[in-house]
Design an enzyme around this catalytic site. Structure first.
Site, PDB file in Angstrom:
ATOM      1  CG  HIS A  98      -0.246  -0.106   2.524  1.00 53.94           C
ATOM      2  ND1 HIS A  98       0.029  -1.304   3.138  1.00 53.94           N
ATOM      3  CD2 HIS A  98       0.275   0.843   3.324  1.00 53.94           C
ATOM      4  CE1 HIS A  98       0.662  -1.092   4.276  1.00 53.94           C
ATOM      5  NE2 HIS A  98       0.839   0.212   4.406  1.00 53.94           N
ATOM      6  CG  HIS A 140       4.854   5.292   5.716  1.00 55.59           C
ATOM      7  ND1 HIS A 140       5.096   4.999   7.059  1.00 55.59           N
ATOM      8  CD2 HIS A 140       3.619   5.838   5.679  1.00 55.59           C
ATOM      9  CE1 HIS A 140       4.046   5.334   7.775  1.00 55.59           C
ATOM     10  NE2 HIS A 140       3.151   5.861   6.976  1.00 55.59           N
ATOM     11  CG  HIS A 187      -0.085   8.154   3.888  1.00 54.25           C
ATOM     12  ND1 HIS A 187      -0.781   6.962   3.964  1.00 54.25           N
ATOM     13  CD2 HIS A 187       0.745   8.174   4.966  1.00 54.25           C
ATOM     14  CE1 HIS A 187      -0.404   6.305   5.050  1.00 54.25           C
ATOM     15  NE2 HIS A 187       0.535   7.016   5.670  1.00 54.25           N
ATOM     16  CD  GLU A 218      -2.866   8.650   5.956  1.00 53.16           C
ATOM     17  OE1 GLU A 218      -2.222   8.452   6.995  1.00 53.16           O
ATOM     18  OE2 GLU A 218      -3.565   7.767   5.411  1.00 53.16           O
ATOM     19  CG  HIS A 262       2.700   9.457   8.263  1.00 49.58           C
ATOM     20  ND1 HIS A 262       1.566   8.757   7.903  1.00 49.58           N
ATOM     21  CD2 HIS A 262       2.306  10.733   8.435  1.00 49.58           C
ATOM     22  CE1 HIS A 262       0.545   9.563   7.886  1.00 49.58           C
ATOM     23  NE2 HIS A 262       0.952  10.780   8.201  1.00 49.58           N
ATOM     24  CB  THR A 267      -3.580   6.419   8.977  1.00 44.96           C
ATOM     25  OG1 THR A 267      -2.403   6.143   8.202  1.00 44.96           O
ATOM     26  CG2 THR A 267      -3.335   7.587   9.907  1.00 44.96           C
TER      27      THR A 267
HETATM   28  N1  LIG Z   1       0.249   5.831   8.624  1.00 45.79           N
HETATM   29  S1  LIG Z   1       0.900   5.479  10.021  1.00 45.79           S
HETATM   30  O1  LIG Z   1      -0.108   5.605  11.061  1.00 45.79           O
HETATM   31  O2  LIG Z   1       2.098   6.292  10.228  1.00 45.79           O
HETATM   32  C1  LIG Z   1       1.418   3.806  10.040  1.00 45.79           C
HETATM   33  C2  LIG Z   1       2.220   3.357  11.039  1.00 45.79           C
HETATM   34  F1  LIG Z   1       2.647   4.225  11.990  1.00 45.79           F
HETATM   35  C3  LIG Z   1       2.600   2.032  11.107  1.00 45.79           C
HETATM   36  F2  LIG Z   1       3.413   1.628  12.103  1.00 45.79           F
HETATM   37  C4  LIG Z   1       2.185   1.133  10.187  1.00 45.79           C
HETATM   38  N2  LIG Z   1       2.520  -0.236  10.303  1.00 45.79           N
HETATM   39  C5  LIG Z   1       1.623  -1.241  10.410  1.00 45.79           C
HETATM   40  C6  LIG Z   1       2.402  -2.339  10.568  1.00 45.79           C
HETATM   41  C7  LIG Z   1       1.944  -3.760  10.788  1.00 45.79           C
HETATM   42  C8  LIG Z   1       2.162  -4.097  12.292  1.00 45.79           C
HETATM   43  C9  LIG Z   1       1.883  -5.570  12.500  1.00 45.79           C
HETATM   44  C10 LIG Z   1       2.034  -5.927  13.985  1.00 45.79           C
HETATM   45  C11 LIG Z   1       1.105  -5.080  14.836  1.00 45.79           C
HETATM   46  C12 LIG Z   1       1.313  -3.612  14.591  1.00 45.79           C
HETATM   47  C13 LIG Z   1       1.183  -3.240  13.108  1.00 45.79           C
HETATM   48  N3  LIG Z   1       3.704  -1.975  10.564  1.00 45.79           N
HETATM   49  N4  LIG Z   1       3.768  -0.684  10.397  1.00 45.79           N
HETATM   50  C14 LIG Z   1       1.426   1.584   9.156  1.00 45.79           C
HETATM   51  F3  LIG Z   1       1.047   0.706   8.207  1.00 45.79           F
HETATM   52  C15 LIG Z   1       1.053   2.917   9.080  1.00 45.79           C
HETATM   53  F4  LIG Z   1       0.317   3.306   8.012  1.00 45.79           F
HETATM   54 ZN   LIG Z   2       1.418   6.808   7.396  1.00 45.75          ZN
END
Ligand SMILES: NS(=O)(=O)c1c(F)c(F)c(-n2cc(CC3CCCCC3)nn2)c(F)c1F
Ligand SMILES: [Zn+2]
Length: 249
Positions: free
Chosen positions: A52, A82, A84, A94, A107, A187
């Protein structure tokens, strides 16, 4: 814990993200400290296409790259960053600022390594994760972003990784580190309510051509019919009874 109304039925309060930040309602909190970024460029490890979006991952087996101070108690260990984005330059961020959307949002994800032993464990607790959000506004080509984007053709399909080392993430931050902060969630699935959100008030620039490179990433693996990650931003969620605090008046 639910709020009680006249029908005495508890109504659950949600702490979901992202939200619209209404700047005039944000409350200046003089007790908020300046953010302290201590990132070691040597902890940068690799870029991964996670389907994604793409994550730039850091070595997080020890506290070599941490975020401290700000609204946080103690320090949080950097694990990945990463972005968005949207299917056009008209949307993609977001969080919104007074209803204004940006074309993308960065983020930077950290977890509470003082209290927990892994990101997965930290994500189960309300004080487990801290994410710094930085808006990207349309403008000149961002040379620091370019150093990341030039690797994207090596992680075109889901699951692909490529080495990415010696990267100073502080080069990607704006000069002004004033921020808004509130308690929210991841998110994306599993939407755990474990995030102290720290949204920088100054945006960094991105060019339209650079955003187009994001949209050429594929959410499919190499042996599937290709489809592209045209957008990956979640709609804004109800603020309910939360207060957004500001580090400056
Ligand atoms: N947009 S965000 O809120 O900054 C954001 C994040 F901060 C993240 F950490 C993740 N995330 C999701 C997992 C699976 C883990 C699998 C084990 C349990 C916790 C989640 N790894 N990292 C994420 F996908 C994301 F979108
Ligand atoms: Zn994010």
């Amino acid at each position: 814990m639910g709020l009680h109304n006249s029908h005495h039925k508890p109504c659950p309060t949600h702490l979901q993200s992202p939200i619209n930040i209404h700047t005039r309602t944000a409350k200046y909190d003089p007790s908020l400290k300046p953010l302290k970024f201590s990132y070691d460029p040597k902890t940068a490890k690799r870029i991964v296409n996670v389907g994604h979006c793409f994550n730039v991952e850091f070595e997080d087996t020890c506290d070599r790259s941490v975020l401290g101070e700000g609204p946080l108690t103690g320090y949080y260990r950097l694990c990945q960053f990463h972005f968005h984005w949207g299917s056009s330059d008209k949307d993609g961020s977001e969080h919104n600022i007074d209803g204004k959307l940006y074309p993308a949002e960065l983020h930077i994800v950290h977890w509470n390594s003082k209290k927990y032993t892994s990101f997965e464990e930290a994500a189960q607790h309300s004080d487990g994760v801290a994410v710094v959000g930085v808006f990207l506004k349309l403008g000149d080509t961002n040379p620091v972003l370019e150093s990341i984007i030039q690797n994207l053709d090596r992680v075109k399909t889901k699951g692909k990784t490529c080495p990415f080392t010696e990267f100073d993430l502080t080069d990607l931050l704006p000069k002004d580190l004033n921020y808004w902060t509130y308690m929210g969630s991841l998110t994306t699935k599993p939407y755990f309510e474990c995030v102290t959100w720290i949204i920088l008030q100054e945006a960094i620039t991105v060019s339209s051509e650079q955003l187009e490179q994001f949209r050429r990433l594929q959410c499919t693996s190499e042996n599937e019919n290709p489809s592209f990650i045209l957008e990956n931003h979640r709609p804004v969620q109800p603020l309910d009874h939360r207060v957004v605090r500001s580090s400056c008046p």
